[in-house]
Design a protein around this motif. Structure first.
Motif, mmCIF file in Angstrom:
data_model
loop_
_atom_site.group_PDB
_atom_site.id
_atom_site.type_symbol
_atom_site.label_atom_id
_atom_site.label_comp_id
_atom_site.label_asym_id
_atom_site.label_seq_id
_atom_site.Cartn_x
_atom_site.Cartn_y
_atom_site.Cartn_z
ATOM 1 N N GLY A 123 2.289 -10.457 -5.751
ATOM 2 C CA GLY A 123 2.685 -9.123 -4.085
ATOM 3 C C GLY A 123 1.540 -8.526 -4.433
ATOM 4 N N ASP A 124 1.798 -7.474 -5.174
ATOM 5 C CA ASP A 124 1.181 -6.618 -5.332
ATOM 6 C C ASP A 124 -0.558 -7.018 -5.176
ATOM 7 N N VAL A 125 -1.031 -7.656 -5.882
ATOM 8 C CA VAL A 125 -2.237 -7.812 -5.808
ATOM 9 C C VAL A 125 -3.091 -7.768 -3.341
ATOM 10 N N SER A 126 -1.779 -9.266 -3.222
ATOM 11 C CA SER A 126 -1.777 -8.531 -1.614
ATOM 12 C C SER A 126 -1.433 -7.499 -0.710
ATOM 13 N N ARG A 130 4.573 -0.896 0.494
ATOM 14 C CA ARG A 130 5.365 -1.950 -0.695
ATOM 15 C C ARG A 130 6.084 -1.054 -1.715
ATOM 16 N N ILE A 131 5.251 -0.261 -2.066
ATOM 17 C CA ILE A 131 6.898 0.952 -3.226
ATOM 18 C C ILE A 131 7.476 2.024 -3.026
ATOM 19 N N VAL A 162 -2.679 -4.362 -1.967
ATOM 20 C CA VAL A 162 -3.377 -4.255 -1.846
ATOM 21 C C VAL A 162 -4.850 -4.625 -1.464
ATOM 22 N N GLN A 163 -4.920 -6.180 -1.308
ATOM 23 C CA GLN A 163 -5.977 -6.494 -0.403
ATOM 24 C C GLN A 163 -5.538 -6.406 1.175
ATOM 25 N N LYS A 164 -4.169 -6.123 1.333
ATOM 26 C CA LYS A 164 -4.108 -5.646 3.317
ATOM 27 C C LYS A 164 -3.781 -3.707 3.077
ATOM 28 N N GLY A 165 -3.798 -3.498 1.837
ATOM 29 C CA GLY A 165 -4.281 -1.687 2.388
ATOM 30 C C GLY A 165 -2.187 -1.053 2.488
#
Length: 56
Positions: A24-27, A37-38, A29-32
């Protein structure tokens, strides 16, 4: 007091949840959408703590 050993299924579940969190974190980052999320994660932790104290 001796600590109980976790059942293998619990260890596997914990590993899978951790992996899903990482993906979910990687996703994000990819979506900006890392900031969103944080913020949601912080709000969820605060709510969980509040409810934990309320229903103690």
């Amino acid at each position: 007091m001796a600590r109980r050993k976790k059942a293998p299924i619990s260890q596997t579940r914990g590993l899978l949840y951790g992996l899903a969190k990482l993906l979910g974190d990687v996703s994000a980052v990819q979506k900006g959408t890392v900031g969103k999320r944080i913020a949601r994660r912080a709000a969820g932790k605060a709510t969980g703590r509040l409810l934990g104290k309320l229903f103690k």
